[in-house]
Design a protein around this motif. Sequence first.
Motif, short mmCIF file in Angstrom:
data_model
loop_
_atom_site.label_atom_id
_atom_site.label_comp_id
_atom_site.label_asym_id
_atom_site.label_seq_id
_atom_site.Cartn_x
_atom_site.Cartn_y
_atom_site.Cartn_z
N ASN A 51 0.82 -1.19 0.00
CA ASN A 51 0.00 0.00 0.00
C ASN A 51 0.86 1.26 0.00
OD1 ASN A 51 -2.51 -1.18 -0.11
ND2 ASN A 51 -2.46 -1.66 2.07
N SER A 74 2.22 1.90 -3.52
CA SER A 74 1.23 2.40 -4.48
C SER A 74 0.87 3.86 -4.17
CB SER A 74 -0.03 1.53 -4.44
OG SER A 74 -0.62 1.59 -3.17
N THR A 75 0.95 4.25 -2.90
CA THR A 75 0.67 5.64 -2.54
C THR A 75 1.66 6.56 -3.24
OG1 THR A 75 0.02 4.81 -0.40
CG2 THR A 75 0.27 7.18 -0.61
N ASN A 79 1.06 6.89 -6.98
CA ASN A 79 -0.16 7.62 -7.33
C ASN A 79 -0.04 9.11 -7.06
OD1 ASN A 79 -1.57 5.44 -8.27
ND2 ASN A 79 -2.19 4.82 -6.22
N ILE A 80 0.81 9.45 -6.12
CA ILE A 80 1.02 10.87 -5.82
C ILE A 80 1.50 11.60 -7.07
CG2 ILE A 80 2.65 12.47 -4.69
CD1 ILE A 80 2.26 10.79 -2.17
N THR A 97 -1.42 11.84 -9.82
CA THR A 97 -2.52 12.79 -9.58
C THR A 97 -1.98 14.21 -9.45
OG1 THR A 97 -2.35 12.05 -7.33
CG2 THR A 97 -4.20 11.24 -8.59
N ARG A 98 -0.75 14.33 -9.10
CA ARG A 98 -0.16 15.67 -9.01
C ARG A 98 -0.20 16.35 -10.37
NH1 ARG A 98 5.24 15.66 -5.68
NH2 ARG A 98 3.79 15.40 -4.00
N THR A 135 -3.82 17.56 -11.14
CA THR A 135 -4.38 18.67 -10.37
C THR A 135 -3.58 19.95 -10.52
OG1 THR A 135 -3.20 17.71 -8.52
CG2 THR A 135 -5.58 17.32 -8.61
N SER A 142 -3.78 12.67 -3.95
CA SER A 142 -2.95 11.50 -4.24
C SER A 142 -3.50 10.25 -3.57
CB SER A 142 -1.54 11.74 -3.73
OG SER A 142 -1.58 11.93 -2.33
N ASN A 156 -5.54 5.65 -3.85
CA ASN A 156 -5.12 4.53 -3.01
C ASN A 156 -6.28 3.88 -2.27
OD1 ASN A 156 -3.19 2.88 -1.94
ND2 ASN A 156 -2.96 4.13 -0.09
#
Lengths: 216, 216
Positions: A3, A6-7, A10-11, A14-15, A18, B35, B39
């Motif tokens: 986990n 994956s965090t 993904n940061i 999505t950064r 946005t 982000s 998750n």
Amino acid sequence: MMNGDSTTINITETRKETKGEAPLFAAPRVVASTSVVANTSAVEHPKGGRYKKGIAIFDFILRLCAIAATLAATVSMGTTDQTLPFFTQFFQFQASYDDLPAFQFFVIANAIVTGYLVLSIPFSIVCIVRPHAVGPRLLLIICDTVMVTLTTAAAASAAAIVYLAHNGNSSANWNSICQQFTDFCQSVSGAVVGSFVAVVLFLFLVVLSAFALRKY
Amino acid sequence: MMNGDSTTINITETRKETKGEAPLFAAPRVVASTSVVANTSAVEHPKGGRYKKGIAIFDFILRLCAIAATLAATVSMGTTDQTLPFFTQFFQFQASYDDLPAFQFFVIANAIVTGYLVLSIPFSIVCIVRPHAVGPRLLLIICDTVMVTLTTAAAASAAAIVYLAHNGNSSANWNSICQQFTDFCQSVSGAVVGSFVAVVLFLFLVVLSAFALRKY
């Protein structure tokens, strides 16, 4: 651990999304998303980790006990050899484990299981060091399930023959041989008991692994 | 489901906190917090749910096959009865499964396993309907592990006696009985094969449950 990885990935994704938006539009988004921070598994890890580490240590101890049981069963059955003190003109009365195919299978199967258990010790240690690793845990539960079948098959077939050696069977006209070969029957019965103890330990190992695999 | 619930609750909490803040200040927060949205388990649910539902359906089908195998083994062994066409002055030659304790155990154990499998069908259906439910899955893997041991013990002990009936043993002076009771030996061998098929199906069931229990 998974986990956490994956965090991080993904940061960055999505950064990018946005960054182009105006701060004003982002405001309602904050509301929807900061809420989820409390929901990450990072909060649950310490408790679950200690619980899983306890299971892994218990797994390791059970594995050592199972090695003792299967090794004792193998040696006890493999070294069984009794020669009766009287003999006729033609042959001497001798009983050994390799006179009966079921006992031969018992020795081979228990030797295989002992070898497997010794080889599984490193994986069990990995599960202690990294309680959240799913791979070794899954490997152990699959192999344990196969091995519990092998051990049970060996123990049950030997038990069926031992029962016959003790009691005989009048319908099939098979005589009891334990009246002559008392020592042989005793050590063979002991080996079967040892193997059944190993079966029970294996059952606990599989159930423990299932509990360690489950989510919270 | 659990994760989804906690998300909703937290949304309302944080909405209150952030409402008072200026939109401009919220901008850096967006980067750090959106982000985590990626998750949440809500994103993983569809994929994991479909995967687990597939496993549950396969589990259900395997369970039906195992019912067929154990039921066939029980009936095949339980109805075995052969009377030889010749008889002496004193008794008639007859072979039935209850002449041998191992075969009696085989019938009882396979009947128990068949009953268990029928009772486990509703739990398997629950796992199809709710793929993320851990409780029924854990119950099934524990009971399956116990039942695979029972089935293997029954099959192996019967196999040991069937081997003896076919080949006899010269060391123990046990004669082959299959030369007289050919039909009896054939149906008994068929029942043992059916039971071993059930053992293999059970192994797959336990391994499938282990895969369904694991985290992503």
